[in-house]
Design a protein around this motif. Sequence first.
Motif, PDB file in Angstrom:
ATOM      1  N   GLY B 308     -67.292  24.665 -15.488  1.00  0.00           N
ATOM      2  CA  GLY B 308     -68.330  25.822 -14.614  1.00  0.00           C
ATOM      3  C   GLY B 308     -67.404  26.466 -13.842  1.00  0.00           C
ATOM      4  N   LEU B 309     -66.212  26.127 -13.398  1.00  0.00           N
ATOM      5  CA  LEU B 309     -65.654  26.721 -12.313  1.00  0.00           C
ATOM      6  C   LEU B 309     -65.332  28.307 -12.706  1.00  0.00           C
ATOM      7  N   PRO B 310     -64.861  29.256 -11.823  1.00  0.00           N
ATOM      8  CA  PRO B 310     -64.353  30.725 -12.270  1.00  0.00           C
ATOM      9  C   PRO B 310     -63.172  30.708 -12.976  1.00  0.00           C
ATOM     10  N   GLU B 311     -63.320  31.628 -14.239  1.00  0.00           N
ATOM     11  CA  GLU B 311     -62.270  31.785 -15.091  1.00  0.00           C
ATOM     12  C   GLU B 311     -61.160  32.309 -14.333  1.00  0.00           C
ATOM     13  N   ASP B 312     -59.917  31.772 -14.405  1.00  0.00           N
ATOM     14  CA  ASP B 312     -58.934  32.331 -13.418  1.00  0.00           C
ATOM     15  C   ASP B 312     -57.633  31.564 -13.954  1.00  0.00           C
ATOM     16  N   PRO B 313     -56.461  32.344 -13.830  1.00  0.00           N
ATOM     17  CA  PRO B 313     -55.262  31.534 -14.128  1.00  0.00           C
ATOM     18  C   PRO B 313     -54.880  30.326 -13.678  1.00  0.00           C
ATOM     19  N   ILE B 314     -55.467  30.221 -12.252  1.00  0.00           N
ATOM     20  CA  ILE B 314     -55.314  28.892 -11.513  1.00  0.00           C
ATOM     21  C   ILE B 314     -56.396  27.835 -12.382  1.00  0.00           C
ATOM     22  N   ARG B 315     -57.410  28.231 -12.926  1.00  0.00           N
ATOM     23  CA  ARG B 315     -58.183  27.275 -13.562  1.00  0.00           C
ATOM     24  C   ARG B 315     -57.358  26.700 -14.779  1.00  0.00           C
ATOM     25  N   ASP B 316     -56.782  27.571 -15.538  1.00  0.00           N
ATOM     26  CA  ASP B 316     -56.083  27.007 -16.538  1.00  0.00           C
ATOM     27  C   ASP B 316     -54.733  26.016 -16.345  1.00  0.00           C
ATOM     28  N   MET B 317     -54.116  26.340 -15.085  1.00  0.00           N
ATOM     29  CA  MET B 317     -53.005  25.788 -14.623  1.00  0.00           C
ATOM     30  C   MET B 317     -53.662  24.246 -14.303  1.00  0.00           C
ATOM     31  N   LEU B 318     -54.826  24.180 -13.551  1.00  0.00           N
ATOM     32  CA  LEU B 318     -55.259  22.876 -13.197  1.00  0.00           C
ATOM     33  C   LEU B 318     -55.561  22.054 -14.539  1.00  0.00           C
TER      34      LEU B 318
END
Lengths: 330, 330
Positions: B308-318
Amino acid sequence: MRDEIARQPLERLADHLREDLAGVDALIRERMSSDHAPRIPQVTAHLIEAGGKRLRPMLTLAAARLMGYEGANHLHLAAAVEFIHTATLLHDDVVDGSQKRRGRPTANLLWDNKSSVLVGDYLFARSFQLMTDTGEMRALRILADASATISEGEVLQLTAATDIATDEEIYIKVVRGKTAALFAAACEVGGVVAGADAAALRALGNYGDAMGIAFQIADDLLDFWGDGTGKNKGDDFRDRKLTLPLIRAIAKADADERAFWERTIGKGRQEAGDLDAALALMERHDTLEETRITALDWSARAKAALVGLPEDPIRDMLSDIADFVVARIN
Amino acid sequence: MRDEIARQPLERLADHLREDLAGVDALIRERMSSDHAPRIPQVTAHLIEAGGKRLRPMLTLAAARLMGYEGANHLHLAAAVEFIHTATLLHDDVVDGSQKRRGRPTANLLWDNKSSVLVGDYLFARSFQLMTDTGEMRALRILADASATISEGEVLQLTAATDIATDEEIYIKVVRGKTAALFAAACEVGGVVAGADAAALRALGNYGDAMGIAFQIADDLLDFWGDGTGKNKGDDFRDRKLTLPLIRAIAKADADERAFWERTIGKGRQEAGDLDAALALMERHDTLEETRITALDWSARAKAALVGLPEDPIRDMLSDIADFVVARIN
């Protein structure tokens, strides 16, 4: 008889704050529990219920009430102060390898060093939880600063302890870490929770600081008087702890005397008769009496700090406590 | 080659957060100093500059940026998280009597236990100072709670360690204390400083918690695989540490097997060949493989929390980091 009169101010303050103190004790019992690790309340209770005077939490309660506080957040801050104090006692006893505290075996002896380190950490964390309960960021800041000063003072004592170059400035820093920083913070956060103004907060902090320094200098002096507090006369000398009477005697030492201090304190090679020789040197340079005067001076400063605060029975009791902490040397 | 791919997410995140990480490092250097006690920065630097991965502060930075934070308070919270971590390492090495950490002699060995205890306390106090700098009471609460969970978990491990009645519930509590609580708090306070809503904070906390548990279970499993991380195969068995593959094997033990576990873990009377026998029992009951599946499951839960968190390169890295922490057993 003198002792009985001297004890009165602490007892009178405890009596005056009876309900608040009961609230603090209930909070302490509640927060020292752990659902999962029974060792935590065991170790904590051993220390907290061993009949400490609750002086530090009383300072918080007294300062809050003196400044007109009517709420209940001061109970949380007082409990937080007591937890910080208990945590430092647990860690101190590990660092010093102590076997007795308040006439009972220490936790590190009854359980082990591990438990003392970890339960101390737990209480420290719990103290910050208690602070966040109040929503008082300023109180958090003051107690976080005091906690840093405490451990910095302890590290300083560790490295300065046997170095005969230790001077009065370092000694006062160590004393602030050992005693005065938490006394000052305990007073100040009581004022913070009551919404006291900057001048009153400064006065409360200065009172706690000066009273704590007076208390510790008196305690260090009594080590050379041999006063029947359970410690043996000259323990600090044998432990090579540089307290004020020694530091001042070393500052006035001639070459022969320096060699004596270097051998007994610097190198720790002590022989029979050395304590008597050390006492004779302190007598020669009059540093025991000078130290006594310095402690009385800090006590007077503590009382002077109270002048601008509201007239109230609590203010008089705080003033009497500043007398009380030096009563045994006065 | 697999290792190189596996390392990529941490490096990519560090690269993405390069400026923030430089800010955290500057803050750490500034705050670990002490005007009075040079031993403090010496001990701290020994540990902090020993090439830790800075995973925990990176989680705080990543969460803050993922949730759109543009300010600088996340640097203070990230430094606070690293100080708490460093303080627990210092105290852990005292409690465990460790001699090596990250391939170098531990601080308790280079200096002494006293310095490790007191410098740990200092860093803990400093971490709360850093938090008060931000004015974020909620972040203080989360990190105070995490600190209490950490020390509670350590005490629990102390008492549960050699007790073969230890079950999975206790194991997970210990794991939360050792690892997951600070991972979860590190993520959550990043969201707090960014003003994230309750659902996002929960998601961030759940991610950190599940990722931390996956990480620790994998680590415990690798102890039985012998993977060349510097630890010797079976160290936990020799130290009588009850980790998941053992706990599950004990739960399935017949009478003879229970006697074996009671002797080797409960009483600590180990003989040559016992580690091989223990491994054979874990193989028989398939608990090494089951433990591997459990770690992968926690990793999957960590990734699911991010949805549910914002789509973002950081989310993919996490998400990739959640894969990374179990890559060695996958």
